[in-house]
Design a protein around this motif. Sequence first.
Motif, PDB file in Angstrom:
ATOM      1  N   VAL A  48      -4.874   0.932   5.319  1.00  0.00           N
ATOM      2  CA  VAL A  48      -4.601   0.592   3.928  1.00  0.00           C
ATOM      3  C   VAL A  48      -3.358   1.328   3.446  1.00  0.00           C
ATOM      4  O   VAL A  48      -2.427   0.736   2.911  1.00  0.00           O
ATOM      5  CB  VAL A  48      -5.806   0.941   3.034  1.00  0.00           C
ATOM      6  CG1 VAL A  48      -5.472   0.709   1.566  1.00  0.00           C
ATOM      7  CG2 VAL A  48      -7.034   0.135   3.443  1.00  0.00           C
ATOM      8  N   TYR A  59       2.097   1.642   2.639  1.00  0.00           N
ATOM      9  CA  TYR A  59       1.037   0.760   2.137  1.00  0.00           C
ATOM     10  C   TYR A  59       1.047  -0.545   2.907  1.00  0.00           C
ATOM     11  O   TYR A  59       2.124  -1.069   3.229  1.00  0.00           O
ATOM     12  CB  TYR A  59       1.231   0.455   0.654  1.00  0.00           C
ATOM     13  CG  TYR A  59       1.145   1.649  -0.249  1.00  0.00           C
ATOM     14  CD1 TYR A  59       2.283   2.358  -0.617  1.00  0.00           C
ATOM     15  CD2 TYR A  59      -0.084   2.082  -0.736  1.00  0.00           C
ATOM     16  CE1 TYR A  59       2.202   3.455  -1.450  1.00  0.00           C
ATOM     17  CE2 TYR A  59      -0.175   3.188  -1.568  1.00  0.00           C
ATOM     18  CZ  TYR A  59       0.976   3.868  -1.917  1.00  0.00           C
ATOM     19  OH  TYR A  59       0.892   4.977  -2.745  1.00  0.00           O
ATOM     20  N   SER A  62      -1.082  -6.022   1.696  1.00  0.00           N
ATOM     21  CA  SER A  62      -2.176  -6.546   0.890  1.00  0.00           C
ATOM     22  C   SER A  62      -2.528  -5.668  -0.312  1.00  0.00           C
ATOM     23  O   SER A  62      -3.166  -6.141  -1.252  1.00  0.00           O
ATOM     24  CB  SER A  62      -3.425  -6.736   1.759  1.00  0.00           C
ATOM     25  OG  SER A  62      -3.861  -5.490   2.285  1.00  0.00           O
ATOM     26  N   VAL A  63      -2.110  -4.406  -0.286  1.00  0.00           N
ATOM     27  CA  VAL A  63      -2.458  -3.507  -1.392  1.00  0.00           C
ATOM     28  C   VAL A  63      -1.230  -2.977  -2.125  1.00  0.00           C
ATOM     29  O   VAL A  63      -1.360  -2.307  -3.145  1.00  0.00           O
ATOM     30  CB  VAL A  63      -3.310  -2.309  -0.912  1.00  0.00           C
ATOM     31  CG1 VAL A  63      -4.523  -2.795  -0.140  1.00  0.00           C
ATOM     32  CG2 VAL A  63      -2.487  -1.339  -0.073  1.00  0.00           C
ATOM     33  N   ARG A  66      -0.749  -2.304  -5.995  1.00  0.00           N
ATOM     34  CA  ARG A  66      -2.067  -2.180  -6.644  1.00  0.00           C
ATOM     35  C   ARG A  66      -2.730  -0.835  -6.353  1.00  0.00           C
ATOM     36  O   ARG A  66      -3.464  -0.318  -7.190  1.00  0.00           O
ATOM     37  CB  ARG A  66      -2.996  -3.297  -6.169  1.00  0.00           C
ATOM     38  CG  ARG A  66      -2.507  -4.694  -6.474  1.00  0.00           C
ATOM     39  CD  ARG A  66      -3.566  -5.750  -6.139  1.00  0.00           C
ATOM     40  NE  ARG A  66      -3.896  -5.770  -4.720  1.00  0.00           N
ATOM     41  CZ  ARG A  66      -5.122  -5.578  -4.244  1.00  0.00           C
ATOM     42  NH1 ARG A  66      -6.132  -5.342  -5.066  1.00  0.00           N
ATOM     43  NH2 ARG A  66      -5.340  -5.635  -2.928  1.00  0.00           N
ATOM     44  N   PHE A  67      -2.505  -0.310  -5.176  1.00  0.00           N
ATOM     45  CA  PHE A  67      -3.119   0.955  -4.769  1.00  0.00           C
ATOM     46  C   PHE A  67      -2.063   2.052  -4.736  1.00  0.00           C
ATOM     47  O   PHE A  67      -0.885   1.791  -4.481  1.00  0.00           O
ATOM     48  CB  PHE A  67      -3.726   0.845  -3.376  1.00  0.00           C
ATOM     49  CG  PHE A  67      -4.933  -0.025  -3.266  1.00  0.00           C
ATOM     50  CD1 PHE A  67      -5.346  -0.862  -4.297  1.00  0.00           C
ATOM     51  CD2 PHE A  67      -5.687  -0.026  -2.087  1.00  0.00           C
ATOM     52  CE1 PHE A  67      -6.467  -1.667  -4.185  1.00  0.00           C
ATOM     53  CE2 PHE A  67      -6.811  -0.819  -1.950  1.00  0.00           C
ATOM     54  CZ  PHE A  67      -7.191  -1.644  -3.001  1.00  0.00           C
ATOM     55  N   MET A  82      -7.223   2.738  -6.772  1.00  0.00           N
ATOM     56  CA  MET A  82      -7.242   1.303  -6.497  1.00  0.00           C
ATOM     57  C   MET A  82      -7.365   0.555  -7.812  1.00  0.00           C
ATOM     58  O   MET A  82      -8.373   0.695  -8.524  1.00  0.00           O
ATOM     59  CB  MET A  82      -8.411   0.952  -5.582  1.00  0.00           C
ATOM     60  CG  MET A  82      -8.416   1.741  -4.276  1.00  0.00           C
ATOM     61  SD  MET A  82      -9.694   1.219  -3.132  1.00  0.00           S
ATOM     62  CE  MET A  82     -11.167   1.689  -4.029  1.00  0.00           C
ATOM     63  N   LEU A  85      -8.495  -4.639  -8.495  1.00  0.00           N
ATOM     64  CA  LEU A  85      -9.267  -4.899  -7.285  1.00  0.00           C
ATOM     65  C   LEU A  85      -9.644  -6.366  -7.158  1.00  0.00           C
ATOM     66  O   LEU A  85      -9.908  -7.050  -8.157  1.00  0.00           O
ATOM     67  CB  LEU A  85     -10.517  -4.021  -7.276  1.00  0.00           C
ATOM     68  CG  LEU A  85     -10.246  -2.566  -6.884  1.00  0.00           C
ATOM     69  CD1 LEU A  85     -11.386  -1.654  -7.322  1.00  0.00           C
ATOM     70  CD2 LEU A  85     -10.030  -2.457  -5.381  1.00  0.00           C
ATOM     71  N   ASP A  89     -10.931  -6.873  -1.234  1.00  0.00           N
ATOM     72  CA  ASP A  89     -10.829  -5.435  -1.022  1.00  0.00           C
ATOM     73  C   ASP A  89     -12.171  -4.823  -0.631  1.00  0.00           C
ATOM     74  O   ASP A  89     -12.247  -3.626  -0.315  1.00  0.00           O
ATOM     75  CB  ASP A  89     -10.316  -4.728  -2.285  1.00  0.00           C
ATOM     76  CG  ASP A  89      -8.894  -5.097  -2.636  1.00  0.00           C
ATOM     77  OD1 ASP A  89      -8.604  -5.313  -3.834  1.00  0.00           O
ATOM     78  OD2 ASP A  89      -8.050  -5.178  -1.718  1.00  0.00           O
TER      79      ASP A  89
END
Length: 115
Positions: A48, A59, A62-63, A66-67, A82, A85, A89
């Motif tokens: 992740v 990162y 996919s994240v 956002r993360f 996070m 979401l 996830d």
Amino acid sequence: QVQPVESGGGLVQAGGSLRLSCAASGSIFSINRMGWYRRAPGKERELVAHITSGGSTYYSDSVKGRFAISRDYAKNTLYLQMNSLKAEDTGVYYCNVVTTRSSVWGQGTQVTVSS
């Protein structure tokens, strides 16, 4: 030997936020990199995000955006904030600590995002 212990997982609605923590004890002076992986139901474990001892971060696509991964050196704790979401996830999130001698995994914490 470093021993990571995760916490902070839970159930959240889509669009919500969670913060995971990973407390590392043991030979923390030898840590090169700390990261978060996840295993979604029926899928392989995937990276992740990770952060190096120098503070560089990575990162997965996919994240990204956002993360956010961070590390409190004084508390020897790794975080994963996070946000936004999504159902995809959902999974078990694992903390991984890479030292000069080994790669050590935590026991995992479940994150479930309801749509």
